[in-house]
Design a protein around this motif. Sequence first.
Motif, PDB file in Angstrom:
ATOM      1  N   UNK A 238     -55.906  18.859  44.165  1.00 45.35           N
ATOM      2  CA  UNK A 238     -55.658  19.901  45.164  1.00 45.35           C
ATOM      3  C   UNK A 238     -56.968  20.505  45.647  1.00 45.35           C
ATOM      4  N   UNK A 239     -57.898  20.725  44.726  1.00 46.31           N
ATOM      5  CA  UNK A 239     -59.201  21.267  45.105  1.00 46.31           C
ATOM      6  C   UNK A 239     -59.943  20.307  46.025  1.00 46.31           C
ATOM      7  N   UNK A 240     -59.894  19.012  45.714  1.00 47.35           N
ATOM      8  CA  UNK A 240     -60.559  18.017  46.564  1.00 47.35           C
ATOM      9  C   UNK A 240     -59.974  18.018  47.978  1.00 47.35           C
ATOM     10  N   UNK A 241     -58.642  18.125  48.051  1.00 42.34           N
ATOM     11  CA  UNK A 241     -58.004  18.126  49.373  1.00 42.34           C
ATOM     12  C   UNK A 241     -58.383  19.378  50.152  1.00 42.34           C
ATOM     13  N   UNK A 242     -58.387  20.535  49.465  1.00 42.46           N
ATOM     14  CA  UNK A 242     -58.755  21.787  50.139  1.00 42.46           C
ATOM     15  C   UNK A 242     -60.198  21.728  50.615  1.00 42.46           C
ATOM     16  N   UNK A 243     -61.103  21.223  49.780  1.00 42.94           N
ATOM     17  CA  UNK A 243     -62.498  21.094  50.195  1.00 42.94           C
ATOM     18  C   UNK A 243     -62.639  20.103  51.345  1.00 42.94           C
ATOM     19  N   UNK A 244     -61.830  19.040  51.320  1.00 47.57           N
ATOM     20  CA  UNK A 244     -61.870  18.077  52.426  1.00 47.57           C
ATOM     21  C   UNK A 244     -61.408  18.728  53.728  1.00 47.57           C
ATOM     22  N   UNK A 252     -53.062  18.950  57.526  1.00 47.18           N
ATOM     23  CA  UNK A 252     -52.010  17.953  57.434  1.00 47.18           C
ATOM     24  C   UNK A 252     -52.200  17.001  56.279  1.00 47.18           C
ATOM     25  N   UNK A 253     -53.353  17.040  55.629  1.00 46.95           N
ATOM     26  CA  UNK A 253     -53.588  16.188  54.473  1.00 46.95           C
ATOM     27  C   UNK A 253     -52.736  16.681  53.310  1.00 46.95           C
ATOM     28  N   UNK A 254     -52.076  15.773  52.613  1.00 45.95           N
ATOM     29  CA  UNK A 254     -51.203  16.130  51.498  1.00 45.95           C
ATOM     30  C   UNK A 254     -51.647  15.396  50.241  1.00 45.95           C
ATOM     31  N   UNK A 255     -51.112  15.821  49.120  1.00 46.63           N
ATOM     32  CA  UNK A 255     -51.415  15.195  47.839  1.00 46.63           C
ATOM     33  C   UNK A 255     -50.101  14.724  47.223  1.00 46.63           C
ATOM     34  N   UNK A 256     -50.134  13.660  46.416  1.00 47.79           N
ATOM     35  CA  UNK A 256     -48.888  13.191  45.778  1.00 47.79           C
ATOM     36  C   UNK A 256     -48.372  14.198  44.772  1.00 47.79           C
ATOM     37  N   UNK A 257     -47.061  14.312  44.682  1.00 46.38           N
ATOM     38  CA  UNK A 257     -46.407  15.257  43.775  1.00 46.38           C
ATOM     39  C   UNK A 257     -45.587  14.470  42.769  1.00 46.38           C
ATOM     40  N   UNK A 258     -45.819  14.738  41.483  1.00 47.18           N
ATOM     41  CA  UNK A 258     -45.050  14.110  40.413  1.00 47.18           C
ATOM     42  C   UNK A 258     -44.534  15.194  39.483  1.00 47.18           C
ATOM     43  N   UNK A 259     -43.282  15.025  39.031  1.00 49.41           N
ATOM     44  CA  UNK A 259     -42.698  16.005  38.114  1.00 49.41           C
ATOM     45  C   UNK A 259     -42.157  17.211  38.849  1.00 49.41           C
ATOM     46  N   UNK A 260     -41.761  18.202  38.057  1.00 48.96           N
ATOM     47  CA  UNK A 260     -41.208  19.435  38.621  1.00 48.96           C
ATOM     48  C   UNK A 260     -41.735  20.671  37.892  1.00 48.96           C
ATOM     49  N   UNK A 261     -42.968  20.594  37.365  1.00 50.35           N
ATOM     50  CA  UNK A 261     -43.539  21.726  36.671  1.00 50.35           C
ATOM     51  C   UNK A 261     -44.244  22.650  37.659  1.00 50.35           C
ATOM     52  N   UNK A 269     -45.905  23.328  47.509  1.00 46.97           N
ATOM     53  CA  UNK A 269     -46.161  24.450  48.416  1.00 46.97           C
ATOM     54  C   UNK A 269     -47.396  24.199  49.276  1.00 46.97           C
ATOM     55  N   UNK A 270     -48.424  23.612  48.661  1.00 50.05           N
ATOM     56  CA  UNK A 270     -49.629  23.308  49.445  1.00 50.05           C
ATOM     57  C   UNK A 270     -49.327  22.266  50.520  1.00 50.05           C
ATOM     58  N   UNK A 271     -48.553  21.238  50.158  1.00 50.80           N
ATOM     59  CA  UNK A 271     -48.206  20.224  51.154  1.00 50.80           C
ATOM     60  C   UNK A 271     -47.413  20.845  52.305  1.00 50.80           C
ATOM     61  N   UNK A 272     -46.491  21.745  51.970  1.00 54.56           N
ATOM     62  CA  UNK A 272     -45.727  22.414  53.025  1.00 54.56           C
ATOM     63  C   UNK A 272     -46.635  23.249  53.910  1.00 54.56           C
ATOM     64  N   UNK A 273     -47.571  23.978  53.290  1.00 59.41           N
ATOM     65  CA  UNK A 273     -48.490  24.797  54.072  1.00 59.41           C
ATOM     66  C   UNK A 273     -49.385  23.919  54.951  1.00 59.41           C
ATOM     67  N   UNK A 274     -49.899  22.820  54.385  1.00 63.33           N
ATOM     68  CA  UNK A 274     -50.763  21.936  55.170  1.00 63.33           C
ATOM     69  C   UNK A 274     -50.007  21.316  56.337  1.00 63.33           C
TER      70      UNK A 274
END
Length: 507
Positions: A238-244, A252-261, A269-274
């Motif tokens: 998430x930090x890498x994506x935000x810095x990018x 619009x850049x998103x990160x893969x989401x695994x699990x439900x923790x 939430x970050x993907x939705x915001x992006x």
Amino acid sequence: MTPAAHPAPPAPPLVHPPRRTLRRRLAQWYRGRPLRTRLAALTALAVAVAIALSALACWFIVEQRLDDLLKKNLTSGGMPAPPLNLNGLVCGTTPQKALADISAANGGREPFGGRGLRDTQVVSLDGKAVCLPANATRAIVIAAGDLDTTDLKPGQSVVRSGQYTDGTPALVRLSLAYTDGRPTPIGVVMTAVSTKPVDDSLQQLALILGGVAAVGVVGAGLTGRLIARSALKPVDDLTDVVEHIARTEEVGTTIPVTGNDEIARLSTSFNSMSTALANSRDRQTRLIADAGHELRTPLTSLRTNVDLLIRSNDTGRPLPEATRTKLLGNMKAQMQELTLLIGDLLQLSRPDSPKPGQNVAVVALHEIAGRAVDRARLRGPGLVFELDIAPWYVHGDGAALERAVINLLDNAVKYSPPGGVVDVRLHEGLLTVRDHGPGIPQDELQYVFDRFWRSPSSRQLPGSGLGLSIVAQSVRDAGGEVSLGPARDGGPGAQATVRLPGEPGAP
């Protein structure tokens, strides 16, 4: 006379800045560490405390058990049974003297059989004689109070900590000594067992537990760091994506989401915001492009007409009055078109989600509809308006809702044939505006609320393509729904439907 010099005022005392305490320095160091390091440190600290408590509990339990075993071994046997036989004992004035006499008698050699498990000596009640067995190898140091045990009954004893004359620690049992025919004791029997093996074992156990604790703490630190690295991997992504995004501004850049923790929820939430930011930027870009395209046509026409008037004035060749009047009329119409377009753009420039309570009040929707119909009659003087309006009060921005209803009626007026009928009905929060024009093709219904969209068949009609977009936004801000489609009765024309929450009576 020379006046006496006044003494210089004393210098103010030096005020040293307060030294930072060790706690503040540790807190500042801790806050300056990365989250991964802090998590590993907390894990290692927690494991260290747990291991330390377990090691201490283990050591104390073992120490208590060994002490109990020594006392049980000391009191389970070896107490001289009354009456005491003094034959075979070597006596002296002190334990050291009696032991020296035994050693001299044995020629300095250790007795056959070596040392026993227990050592015994008898001390007279006045403390002037100390007797040891002939095979004794160690003597017990007499402590103050050892001779004050005359209140003990036969068979009773007390146990205390003591030592041998050579300094070896020992556990000492005290009991009274009796002889034949005497009911009163003649001395105190001291029986001792060395505690040095137990102390050495406890010391070795402490070293072992300390080593295990140290290995456990180091292992916990390494394991905590590995766990922290694995657990914080999504945060690193998430930090890498935000810095990018901050570096390239590529929303619009998103990160893969695994699990439900919690990390997965944060990533979602970050993907939705992006995605929302990307959509917002796309809408802004499209709005600017569409606005520029719509403004270009009237501005070009207006500039052409102005250039024509200026050229006519510069050349001294005035235009015919009819042509000049027509040019001025066109310029006025173009200015009105620009004014309308700019007003629509200002309306659409408001946030899609206004602040709660902003310009919101209880408004009478039936009164808004009545005023909008009066304005529509002026724009379509040859049309017939059939009204069926019931009272309905809603919470919303009155000006925005009136603009929305006016836009719906303007749309109906624009597409109604000469002498046509426009039906306006309002019942229980459902407002319908129906015209009898050509209607809307089925494949174009999905675009009717898009900004600047205009049907290919109506490009020659006046308008900016923003009216229905304003309707959708105003109704949505008021918590309602809007739709546009063919007439419900299957007849010609289109029907717009607006549903707003409210009540028939004024609150």
